[in-house]
Every structure is written in C-alpha cells, then in structure tokens.
Design a protein around this motif. Structure first.
Motif, PDB file in Angstrom:
ATOM      1  N   VAL A  28     -32.252 -77.094   9.896  1.00 24.91           N
ATOM      2  CA  VAL A  28     -30.959 -77.001   9.207  1.00 24.91           C
ATOM      3  C   VAL A  28     -31.107 -77.386   7.732  1.00 24.91           C
ATOM      4  N   ALA A  29     -31.838 -78.470   7.470  1.00 24.21           N
ATOM      5  CA  ALA A  29     -32.048 -78.902   6.086  1.00 24.21           C
ATOM      6  C   ALA A  29     -32.833 -77.851   5.304  1.00 24.21           C
ATOM      7  N   ALA A  30     -33.858 -77.285   5.923  1.00 29.77           N
ATOM      8  CA  ALA A  30     -34.654 -76.255   5.247  1.00 29.77           C
ATOM      9  C   ALA A  30     -33.814 -75.020   4.971  1.00 29.77           C
ATOM     10  N   GLN A  33     -31.562 -75.536   1.992  1.00 29.36           N
ATOM     11  CA  GLN A  33     -32.273 -75.596   0.714  1.00 29.36           C
ATOM     12  C   GLN A  33     -33.125 -74.361   0.462  1.00 29.36           C
ATOM     13  N   ASP A  34     -32.902 -73.333   1.248  1.00 27.15           N
ATOM     14  CA  ASP A  34     -33.612 -72.059   1.095  1.00 27.15           C
ATOM     15  C   ASP A  34     -35.132 -72.249   1.202  1.00 27.15           C
ATOM     16  N   CYS A  35     -35.532 -73.095   2.142  1.00 28.11           N
ATOM     17  CA  CYS A  35     -36.957 -73.354   2.411  1.00 28.11           C
ATOM     18  C   CYS A  35     -37.331 -72.876   3.804  1.00 28.11           C
ATOM     19  N   LEU A  36     -36.553 -71.946   4.351  1.00 30.53           N
ATOM     20  CA  LEU A  36     -36.787 -71.460   5.700  1.00 30.53           C
ATOM     21  C   LEU A  36     -36.967 -69.955   5.660  1.00 30.53           C
ATOM     22  N   LEU A 122     -40.689 -70.322   9.411  1.00 32.37           N
ATOM     23  CA  LEU A 122     -41.581 -71.098   8.555  1.00 32.37           C
ATOM     24  C   LEU A 122     -40.759 -72.037   7.698  1.00 32.37           C
ATOM     25  N   VAL A 123     -41.180 -73.281   7.629  1.00 32.41           N
ATOM     26  CA  VAL A 123     -40.592 -74.247   6.708  1.00 32.41           C
ATOM     27  C   VAL A 123     -41.565 -74.378   5.554  1.00 32.41           C
ATOM     28  N   THR A 124     -41.056 -74.161   4.345  1.00 35.05           N
ATOM     29  CA  THR A 124     -41.913 -74.254   3.163  1.00 35.05           C
ATOM     30  C   THR A 124     -41.615 -75.540   2.410  1.00 35.05           C
ATOM     31  N   ASP A 129     -39.584 -82.797  -1.104  1.00 32.00           N
ATOM     32  CA  ASP A 129     -39.119 -84.165  -1.348  1.00 32.00           C
ATOM     33  C   ASP A 129     -37.666 -84.348  -0.944  1.00 32.00           C
ATOM     34  N   SER A 130     -36.872 -83.295  -1.098  1.00 34.47           N
ATOM     35  CA  SER A 130     -35.461 -83.433  -0.778  1.00 34.47           C
ATOM     36  C   SER A 130     -35.132 -83.014   0.655  1.00 34.47           C
ATOM     37  N   LEU A 131     -36.114 -82.470   1.394  1.00 23.35           N
ATOM     38  CA  LEU A 131     -35.884 -82.188   2.814  1.00 23.35           C
ATOM     39  C   LEU A 131     -35.752 -83.515   3.548  1.00 23.35           C
ATOM     40  N   LYS A 132     -35.221 -83.466   4.741  1.00 22.13           N
ATOM     41  CA  LYS A 132     -35.165 -84.682   5.546  1.00 22.13           C
ATOM     42  C   LYS A 132     -36.585 -85.069   5.902  1.00 22.13           C
ATOM     43  N   CYS A 133     -37.192 -85.872   5.051  1.00 17.42           N
ATOM     44  CA  CYS A 133     -38.611 -86.205   5.188  1.00 17.42           C
ATOM     45  C   CYS A 133     -38.920 -86.869   6.521  1.00 17.42           C
TER      46      CYS A 133
END
Length: 161
Positions: A28-30, A33-36, A122-124, A129-133
């Motif tokens: 969901v976080a990715a 943040q358009d990292c998926l 894919l999670v990029t 840093d701002s993803l739920k680390c």
C-alpha cells in the motif's frame, strides 16, 4: 505432536501473519508513492532496464493459476533473474486479497477497462527512505531467514478478510 512442535507451529503461524500484514502495509505504501510495478510484462521490462531499483518481487497465484504453464514459465524466469540480481522474492497465494489491499488496479485504455495483472508485483527503492521501512525490513528479514533454511523462494498465504 510434541509440545515443541505445537509451540513451533504457533510461533510460525504468528510469524506468517505478521509478515503478511507487513507485506500488505508495504504494498500500500509503495503504491501510494508510485514505487509499485504491477504485472508480469511490466515487471520484466523494469527489471531489464533497472534491476538495481527493485527491492522486492512478489509472485502471486491462486489455485486456478497452478495449471497455467505460461505463467509458471514466467515465474521461473523471474525467480532466476531475481536470484542472480540479489532481489528478495516472495511467492504468495491470495490474488483476491491483493486486489482488496491495492484497491482499483484497473487501467483504462481506448479499447476496454481491464484489470491489471497482479501475478507479479515489484517494489522499487526510488523513495525507499519514505516507505514504511519497518514493513520492508520485516519482509526482507523473512526472505533472508528463508534463504538460510535453503528455501530460496519463501511462500506466504494471504488470508482474505
């Protein structure tokens, strides 16, 4: 069953549930943040162009996909590529749960409105840093622990809610 086996199963079940929740949070976080990247073809294109940006590959199937030989061949090739490039891989069952978690993943083109292929995600790390680390760490640790047990592609069952 012995007491150790019962306690071990309980711990394993809780661990799997925890990793499943972390995976859902991470996806969901990715997505926000358009990292998926969603879809087998789209994922293959990204990994060909920029494999270093990929931090996690999720391969999802349901029972009806087990007999899809083309999909299984794609998965085999993607898994090999991920292993060669040190990308964490996670196989999950529960495509319907992924649909619930990710919401509307349909794309509208000029021909029709069709659902995206959720078999490969894919999670990029473009905004790692701002993803739920913590969620990324928990999923990554699960993948690493599985590799230490010679399970190179760990499996996780996502439960529908």
């Amino acid at each position: 069953m012995t007491l150790e086996e019962l306690v071990g199963c309980n711990i394993t079940d809780k661990r799997m549930e925890s990793v499943g929740q972390a995976l859902e949070e991470l996806l969901v976080a990715a997505q926000r943040q358009d990292c998926l990247t969603v879809g087998v073809y789209e994922s293959a294109k990204l990994m060909n162009v920029d494999p270093d940006s990929v931090v996690l590959c999720v391969l999802a199937t349901d029972e009806e996909d087990e007999d899809d030989i083309a999909l299984q061949i794609h998965f085999t090739l993607i898994q090999a590529f991920c292993c060669d490039n040190d990308i964490n891989i996670l196989r999950v069952s529960g495509v319907r749960r992924l649909e619930q978690v990710l919401g509307d993943t349909s794309t509208t083109d000029s021909n029709a409105n069709e659902a995206k292929d959720l078999h490969c995600l894919l999670v990029t790390n473009s905004h790692v840093d701002s993803l739920k680390c913590q969620a990324l760490k928990e999923v990554g640790n699960y993948c690493e622990e599985s590799r230490c047990k010679n399970q190179w592609v760990p499996y996780l069952a996502l439960e529908e809610r």
